[in-house]
Design an enzyme around this catalytic site. Structure first.
Site, short mmCIF file in Angstrom:
data_model
loop_
_atom_site.label_atom_id
_atom_site.label_comp_id
_atom_site.label_asym_id
_atom_site.label_seq_id
_atom_site.Cartn_x
_atom_site.Cartn_y
_atom_site.Cartn_z
CE1 TYR A 1 21.06 58.63 26.80
CE2 TYR A 1 20.36 60.24 25.19
CZ TYR A 1 20.44 59.81 26.50
OH TYR A 1 19.91 60.57 27.52
CG HIS B 1 27.38 69.26 34.43
ND1 HIS B 1 28.57 69.36 33.76
CD2 HIS B 1 27.28 70.40 35.17
CE1 HIS B 1 29.17 70.50 34.09
NE2 HIS B 1 28.42 71.13 34.94
CB CYS C 1 8.28 65.19 36.44
SG CYS C 1 6.76 66.09 36.05
CB CYS D 1 2.23 64.82 38.14
SG CYS D 1 3.32 65.71 37.00
N GLY E 1 40.84 64.12 34.95
CA GLY E 1 40.29 64.24 33.60
C GLY E 1 39.31 65.36 33.37
CB SER F 1 39.29 71.05 30.15
OG SER F 1 37.90 71.33 30.25
P1 OAD Z 1 36.65 68.37 28.59
O1 OAD Z 1 36.38 67.68 27.31
O2 OAD Z 1 36.58 69.85 28.60
O3 OAD Z 1 38.09 67.98 29.14
C1 OAD Z 1 38.52 66.65 29.23
C2 OAD Z 1 39.85 66.63 29.94
O4 OAD Z 1 40.24 65.26 30.10
C3 OAD Z 1 40.98 67.33 29.19
O5 OAD Z 1 41.71 68.14 30.10
C4 OAD Z 1 41.85 66.16 28.68
O6 OAD Z 1 43.24 66.50 28.62
C5 OAD Z 1 41.60 65.10 29.73
N1 OAD Z 1 41.72 63.71 29.26
C6 OAD Z 1 41.32 63.17 28.09
N2 OAD Z 1 41.53 61.85 28.08
C7 OAD Z 1 42.09 61.52 29.27
C8 OAD Z 1 42.53 60.29 29.87
N3 OAD Z 1 42.44 59.13 29.25
N4 OAD Z 1 43.04 60.36 31.12
C9 OAD Z 1 43.17 61.56 31.78
N5 OAD Z 1 42.75 62.73 31.27
C10 OAD Z 1 42.21 62.72 30.04
O7 OAD Z 1 35.65 67.72 29.67
P2 OAD Z 1 35.16 68.30 31.08
O8 OAD Z 1 36.26 69.00 31.80
O9 OAD Z 1 34.48 67.19 31.77
O10 OAD Z 1 29.14 70.28 30.49
O11 OAD Z 1 34.10 69.34 30.61
C11 OAD Z 1 33.31 69.98 31.57
C12 OAD Z 1 31.93 70.21 31.02
O12 OAD Z 1 32.01 70.82 29.75
C13 OAD Z 1 31.11 68.98 30.75
O13 OAD Z 1 30.51 68.44 31.90
C14 OAD Z 1 30.09 69.46 29.78
C15 OAD Z 1 31.00 70.26 28.88
O14 OAD Z 1 30.45 71.25 28.16
C16 OAD Z 1 27.89 70.46 30.00
O15 OAD Z 1 27.52 69.96 28.96
C17 OAD Z 1 27.02 71.32 30.86
#
Ligand code: OAD
Length: 262
Positions: free
Chosen positions: A73, A121, A129, A172, A209, A211
């Site tokens: 946080y 997410h 709640c 509630c 951004g 993965s």
């Molecule tokens: P990731 O951490 O898996 O991937 C981040 C991506 O952003 C990678 O492909 C990096 O190369 C890219 N990246 C990093 N910095 C960057 C920048 N400045 N500009 C452009 N690209 C950049 O994150 P998510 O794909 O969001 O879910 O992950 C998906 C989900 O996995 C999240 O929502 C979360 C996690 O577990 C839950 O917690 C349910």
């Protein structure tokens, strides 16, 4: 024509839907999940991103859970939107972008002025709640006060108080919890349907951004490909989705969105 010019031309045709991930907020100081320095490196998701794992850490290692909540946080409450968030908000204002589907829970798209944000997410600043599903926003000031209080002296009582404050009582009579999706939990079905429909109505999908390794979110660009939509990716490096896309723009999201929207 170079790639930026080609992509600008595609975007100018409108009906663009963005799908964003942690990389869009990296330049705001929020760590991504995967990769070096990612959140999961310090806090394994099986312990800190599942209901059972969190319960286990609460019971057996309260100081570590408190540390996690503080780290998580602090980054969220200190962050402000960056050029990528503002660029996407401008595209919506210019009627080029019809919505953002985000996996992020940091509220930064809304704070940058984006109106249609589909939070797959959830949102870490919202409580829900567990019985009546009523929602309530949690202010940054309130969260900061809680974090400061818990760190002013590491007593067990203070830690428990801090954690239980995230489970406020609802009108509630039941308890609320943070409105985010943990691993093993379903996505909110209304948001998912809206996201799916947005992809079907889009002409172009702009990935920023992410993965692309977490499903079901990653099935949206796959569906877009099946529907023969144009797909553009903005990422620091090639991702699991790069083979699907028409243009990969490698670099920081803030810089690239600036070039695409200025
Ligand atoms: P990731 O951490 O898996 O991937 C981040 C991506 O952003 C990678 O492909 C990096 O190369 C890219 N990246 C990093 N910095 C960057 C920048 N400045 N500009 C452009 N690209 C950049 O994150 P998510 O794909 O969001 O879910 O992950 C998906 C989900 O996995 C999240 O929502 C979360 C996690 O577990 C839950 O917690 C349910």
């Amino acid at each position: 024509m170079d790639d930026i010019a080609a992509v600008r031309k595609i975007l100018s045709e409108g009906r663009v839907v963005a799908i964003t991930g942690a990389g869009v907020s990296q330049e705001s100081g929020i760590p991504t999940f995967r990769g070096v320095g990612g959140l999961w490196e310090k806090y394994p998701p099986e312990d800190f991103a599942t209901p059972d794992g969190l319960m286990r850490v609460y019971k057996h290692d309260l100081p570590r859970l408190t540390q996690f909540v503080r780290d998580f946080y602090l980054a969220l409450t200190e962050a402000t939107p960056n050029r990528a968030h503002f660029g996407l908000a401008k595209m919506e204002e210019d009627n080029i972008l019809s919505g953002i589907i985000t996996q992020n829970i940091d509220d930064l798209h809304a704070r940058a002025g984006s109106k249609k944000v589909m939070e797959l997410h959830g949102n870490a600043f919202r409580l829900r709640c567990m019985r009546c599903a009523k929602k309530k926003m949690f202010s940054i000031v309130e969260i900061r006060r809680l974090l400061d209080h818990a760190s002013s002296g590491p007593s067990k009582l203070k830690m428990v108080k801090m954690i239980t404050h995230f489970f406020k009582k609802c009108d509630c009579g039941s308890r609320m919890r943070i409105d985010i999706v943990l691993f093993s939990e379903p996505l909110p079905s209304d948001v998912w349907q809206e996201a799916w429909q947005s992809i079907e109505e889009a002409k172009t999908v702009l990935l920023v951004g992410t993965s692309g390794v977490v499903y079901p979110a990653a099935s949206l660009p796959v569906h877009a490909k099946e529907l023969k939509k144009k797909i553009i990716e903005v990422n620091l490096e090639r991702s699991d989705l790069s083979d699907l896309v028409d243009h990969v723009l490698l670099g920081k999201a803030g810089e690239i969105l600036d070039q695409l929207t200025s």
